[in-house]
Design a protein around this motif. Structure first.
Motif, short mmCIF file in Angstrom:
data_model
loop_
_atom_site.label_atom_id
_atom_site.label_comp_id
_atom_site.label_asym_id
_atom_site.label_seq_id
_atom_site.Cartn_x
_atom_site.Cartn_y
_atom_site.Cartn_z
N UNK A 29 0.80 -1.23 0.00
CA UNK A 29 0.00 0.00 0.00
C UNK A 29 0.83 1.28 0.00
N UNK A 30 2.14 1.15 -0.25
CA UNK A 30 3.01 2.33 -0.36
C UNK A 30 3.29 2.61 -1.83
N UNK A 31 3.55 3.86 -2.12
CA UNK A 31 3.84 4.29 -3.48
C UNK A 31 5.23 3.82 -3.90
N UNK A 32 5.33 3.42 -5.16
CA UNK A 32 6.63 3.08 -5.73
C UNK A 32 7.07 4.26 -6.62
N UNK A 33 8.33 4.31 -7.01
CA UNK A 33 8.77 5.41 -7.88
C UNK A 33 7.92 5.49 -9.16
N UNK A 34 7.84 6.68 -9.70
CA UNK A 34 7.09 6.88 -10.94
C UNK A 34 7.79 6.16 -12.09
N UNK A 35 7.10 6.07 -13.19
CA UNK A 35 7.68 5.44 -14.38
C UNK A 35 8.97 6.16 -14.77
N UNK A 36 8.95 7.47 -14.81
CA UNK A 36 10.14 8.23 -15.20
C UNK A 36 11.27 8.07 -14.19
N UNK A 37 10.92 8.10 -12.90
CA UNK A 37 11.94 7.92 -11.86
C UNK A 37 12.60 6.54 -11.98
N UNK A 38 11.77 5.54 -12.17
CA UNK A 38 12.31 4.18 -12.25
C UNK A 38 13.12 3.99 -13.53
N UNK A 39 12.67 4.59 -14.62
CA UNK A 39 13.42 4.51 -15.88
C UNK A 39 14.81 5.12 -15.70
N UNK A 40 14.89 6.23 -14.99
CA UNK A 40 16.19 6.86 -14.74
C UNK A 40 17.06 5.96 -13.85
N UNK A 41 16.44 5.30 -12.87
CA UNK A 41 17.19 4.43 -11.96
C UNK A 41 17.83 3.26 -12.70
N UNK A 42 17.08 2.64 -13.62
CA UNK A 42 17.59 1.45 -14.31
C UNK A 42 18.15 1.78 -15.70
N UNK A 43 18.10 3.04 -16.06
CA UNK A 43 18.68 3.55 -17.31
C UNK A 43 18.09 2.90 -18.55
#
Length: 122
Positions: A29-43
């Protein structure tokens, strides 16, 4: 993130998110990083991450609150573990046990190795 050629990148990202849920990095029930945030994290491209999120949403692991973001579903940990146990038993256990047998490893050897592994994970 290093990707393997044998599995789609979006599925590898989905697996990583599931790992992070199991490790407690993302709580139910907690928020995960946004699509853009996660895309930047995994490049990777944001469209690839979006595909991962859609896959996890179709599996019931995460859900979307429109305009707010994606959240981990209640029961996601149990769902992921059950699915992975099933896959392991069907697809990997026989090979794993065959390797143990052919290498001459004893149950005591495995217990020691597993205990050492657990120590490195804490």
């Amino acid at each position: 993130m290093n990707f393997k050629d044998s599995k789609g990148i979006y599925l590898q990202i989905a697996d990583r998110i599931c790992d992070e849920i199991l490790l407690g990095n993302y709580k139910e029930d907690a928020r995960i990083p946004s699509v853009r945030e996660y895309a930047a994290m995994v490049e990777v491209n944001a469209n690839t991450v979006m595909r991962s999120f859609e896959h996890l949403q179709s599996q019931g692991v995460i859900y979307n609150k429109r305009g707010i973001g994606y959240f981990v579903s209640t029961g996601a940990i149990e769902m992921i573990r059950n699915y992975r146990k099933e896959v392991f038993m069907k697809e990997e256990a026989e090979y794993f046990f065959r390797q143990i047998y052919t290498l001459g490893l004893s149950p005591e050897d495995l217990k020691k190795m597993y205990s050492e592994y657990i120590k490195t994970q804490k």
